[in-house]
Structure formats: C-alpha cells, structure tokens
Design an enzyme around this catalytic site. Structure first.
Site, PDB file in Angstrom:
ATOM      1  N   ASN A 126       0.865  -1.182   0.000  1.00 41.98           N
ATOM      2  CA  ASN A 126       0.000   0.000   0.000  1.00 41.98           C
ATOM      3  C   ASN A 126       0.904   1.235   0.000  1.00 41.98           C
ATOM      4  O   ASN A 126       1.494   1.567   1.016  1.00 41.98           O
ATOM      5  CB  ASN A 126      -0.887  -0.035   1.257  1.00 41.98           C
ATOM      6  CG  ASN A 126      -1.727   1.216   1.392  1.00 41.98           C
ATOM      7  OD1 ASN A 126      -1.801   2.031   0.481  1.00 41.98           O
ATOM      8  ND2 ASN A 126      -2.359   1.369   2.546  1.00 41.98           N
ATOM      9  N   LYS A 146       0.027   4.328  -0.403  1.00 43.80           N
ATOM     10  CA  LYS A 146      -0.624   5.542   0.123  1.00 43.80           C
ATOM     11  C   LYS A 146      -0.352   6.710  -0.835  1.00 43.80           C
ATOM     12  O   LYS A 146      -0.347   6.511  -2.040  1.00 43.80           O
ATOM     13  CB  LYS A 146      -0.149   5.811   1.552  1.00 43.80           C
ATOM     14  CG  LYS A 146      -0.261   4.533   2.410  1.00 43.80           C
ATOM     15  CD  LYS A 146      -0.109   4.746   3.875  1.00 43.80           C
ATOM     16  CE  LYS A 146      -0.266   3.404   4.584  1.00 43.80           C
ATOM     17  NZ  LYS A 146      -0.335   3.509   6.012  1.00 43.80           N
ATOM     18  N   HIS A 169      -9.743   0.956   4.058  1.00 42.24           N
ATOM     19  CA  HIS A 169      -8.499   1.098   4.830  1.00 42.24           C
ATOM     20  C   HIS A 169      -8.759   2.050   6.006  1.00 42.24           C
ATOM     21  O   HIS A 169      -9.570   2.973   5.887  1.00 42.24           O
ATOM     22  CB  HIS A 169      -7.390   1.658   3.924  1.00 42.24           C
ATOM     23  CG  HIS A 169      -6.061   1.706   4.612  1.00 42.24           C
ATOM     24  ND1 HIS A 169      -5.706   2.756   5.431  1.00 42.24           N
ATOM     25  CD2 HIS A 169      -5.035   0.828   4.646  1.00 42.24           C
ATOM     26  CE1 HIS A 169      -4.501   2.515   5.927  1.00 42.24           C
ATOM     27  NE2 HIS A 169      -4.067   1.345   5.466  1.00 42.24           N
ATOM     28  N   GLU A 173      -7.275   4.514   7.142  1.00 42.38           N
ATOM     29  CA  GLU A 173      -7.128   5.953   6.831  1.00 42.38           C
ATOM     30  C   GLU A 173      -8.347   6.471   6.068  1.00 42.38           C
ATOM     31  O   GLU A 173      -8.737   7.618   6.238  1.00 42.38           O
ATOM     32  CB  GLU A 173      -5.815   6.184   6.057  1.00 42.38           C
ATOM     33  CG  GLU A 173      -4.617   6.038   6.994  1.00 42.38           C
ATOM     34  CD  GLU A 173      -3.342   5.539   6.349  1.00 42.38           C
ATOM     35  OE1 GLU A 173      -3.216   5.604   5.108  1.00 42.38           O
ATOM     36  OE2 GLU A 173      -2.461   5.068   7.095  1.00 42.38           O
ATOM     37  N   GLU A 216      -5.795  -5.153  10.037  1.00 45.63           N
ATOM     38  CA  GLU A 216      -4.764  -4.173  10.370  1.00 45.63           C
ATOM     39  C   GLU A 216      -5.157  -3.441  11.649  1.00 45.63           C
ATOM     40  O   GLU A 216      -5.990  -2.523  11.612  1.00 45.63           O
ATOM     41  CB  GLU A 216      -4.613  -3.143   9.245  1.00 45.63           C
ATOM     42  CG  GLU A 216      -4.228  -3.745   7.906  1.00 45.63           C
ATOM     43  CD  GLU A 216      -3.650  -2.684   6.982  1.00 45.63           C
ATOM     44  OE1 GLU A 216      -2.467  -2.776   6.653  1.00 45.63           O
ATOM     45  OE2 GLU A 216      -4.389  -1.750   6.616  1.00 45.63           O
ATOM     46  N   GLY A 246       1.746   2.293  10.692  1.00 42.25           N
ATOM     47  CA  GLY A 246       2.659   3.437  10.582  1.00 42.25           C
ATOM     48  C   GLY A 246       3.281   3.862  11.900  1.00 42.25           C
ATOM     49  O   GLY A 246       3.883   4.921  11.990  1.00 42.25           O
ATOM     50  N   SER A 276       2.921  -2.130  10.388  1.00 47.08           N
ATOM     51  CA  SER A 276       4.358  -2.124  10.706  1.00 47.08           C
ATOM     52  C   SER A 276       5.069  -3.442  10.387  1.00 47.08           C
ATOM     53  O   SER A 276       5.989  -3.839  11.104  1.00 47.08           O
ATOM     54  CB  SER A 276       4.594  -1.709  12.166  1.00 47.08           C
ATOM     55  OG  SER A 276       4.106  -0.394  12.378  1.00 47.08           O
TER      56      SER A 276
END
Ligand code: PGA
Length: 241
Positions: A8, A10, A93, A95, A163, A169, A205
C-alpha cells in the site's frame, strides 16, 4: 493457500518513481513465493500498468467508488482500474475510515460493486488501541466484517486485511501471539458468515525483520505493507518469507 503480499503506497510515488521502482523490483521479484500486489496512488496507476505488462505481479487502486462513472468529483473508477489491467481494489483502509469518514455502508457497496466487475476487493478491518484495551476487539471485527460483507457474493473472491489501527505506521507491530489469536478470531467470524475461503492478511508495521515470525502464525495468509513496501529491497524480502 497461496500467500498474498500486498504493498500500500498511500500518497507516495509519482509515475516516474513508480517506473523506477518496478525496474528495480522486477529484478528481485524472482524470489517471491506468493502473489504480489501493488496499490499505487491513483495518478500512478497507469505507470504501474505499463511497467507490469507481461508480468505476474498484480496491481489495483487504494479506493474506488461504487459506480463506474458519473458526477462524482474526485473519485476513482474501478472500471478504469480494470481497463488498465488492474485486479484488486483496497476497500475500507483505516485511513479512509478515520480521515475521510468512510463508513461500513459504503464499504459494503464498494465490496459488492468491485466483485461485480470481476475484480477482487481487499477489505480492511481493525480495532483502535482504545477498543483493544477495553476488550472490544472481537466485537469490532465482527461488526466490520458483518457490515462490510453484507452485500458480498460468497462465490466470488474477496481478501480480508486485518490491520490493528494502533500498529499502522507506528512501528508498533502486533506480537505473533496477538496476531495468532486475532487471525483465528477473524477466521471464525468469516466462517460463520460463509466466507471461510477468504485469505486473511496481516498489516501494521510489517518489516523484513518481523515478517518471518508473523507469517508462521495460524490463518496468516500474507501481508499488507505500507512503509516497508516503498523500497524495492525491503518489500522483496518481505514477499520472500
Ligand atoms: P504500515 O502500513 O506497514 O506502514 O504500518 C500498513 C497499511 O497502512 O496498510
């Protein structure tokens, strides 16, 4: 089940950087054992499509609307991703959920629409730190799967990416024990819903030095990788575990 290693990107990598990445990655990719999928940002999808022509490496978009075209300013079309040769769409996702306010109802429409086009939705789920600490993880994942798969077709492919939000992150990877326990829960929820053949990826991560320990855990069928997928060498190491 064949492992899936997904990247991904981003909001990173221009079309030029995308081409440069694949020139390097294709040299290293011979060692990978599973299916490899890239999610570049929308503007770099065409560069990915051109770079990956004739390769077994797959790609797709990080988000797409649940209509092929129309008056939807700022959105991406899954139909165009398909026309470019893409095969996956990342959906829901964390985000998208937390920054852009995407809810489970949209997630469900997107999963169904993407399946209808013959592409594979990769549905992302995960709990926040507060939810984990208050013992709500199972309930949160069960709700996200129930609602996100509400309109999905059991006979068509779907991939789930677990996730934990607190691990994305942050450098704080879930322990192999937490991953084993949660993936077993996700599998049992999927089984109860009739989606037991859906591969379950771990994300949050993942790095070359923790991937080998995580991939051995039960019901871990691959990874969804953010930061460590931006460099060809580190992602090829992860995809070779
Ligand atoms: P990370 O991101 O690997 O940088 O934690 C994972 C993701 O957001 O999919």
């Amino acid at each position: 089940m064949k492992k899936i290693f997904a990247a991904n990107w981003k909001l990173f990598k221009s079309p030029k950087e995308t081409r440069e990445f694949f020139a390097q990655f294709k040299e290293l990719a011979g060692k990978t054992t599973g299916e490899v999928v890239f999610f570049p940002s929308a503007i770099s999808l065409e560069a990915a499509s051109e770079s990956l022509k004739g390769s077994t490496i797959k790609f797709g978009a990080q988000n797409a609307y649940f209509q092929a075209q129309g008056a939807f300013t700022g959105e991406n079309s899954a139909q165009v991703v398909k026309d470019l040769g893409g095969s996956y769409i990342l959906i829901g996702h964390s985000e998208r959920r937390s920054i852009f306010g995407e809810g489970d109802a949209w997630v469900a429409d997107k999963v169904a629409f993407v399946q209808g086009l013959g592409l594979t939705p990769m549905l992302c789920i995960g709990e926040t730190l507060q939810e984990r600490e208050s013992a709500k993880t199972f309930r949160v994942l069960e709700t996200q799967l129930n609602l996100g798969l509400a309109k999905a077709d059991k006979t068509k492919p779907v991939v789930v990416a677990y996730e934990p939000v607190w691990a994305i992150g942050t450098g704080k990877v879930a322990t192999p024990e937490q991953v084993a326990e949660t993936h077993t829960d996700v599998y049992s929820i999927l089984k109860a819903l009739g989606f037991e053949s859906a591969p379950i990826l771990y994300g949050g991560s993942v790095k070359p030095d923790n991937a080998a320990g995580l991939i051995k855990q039960p019901h871990v069928n691959g990874f969804l990788v953010g930061g460590a997928s931006l460099e060809a060498k580190s992602f090829s190491e992860i995809a070779s575990v």
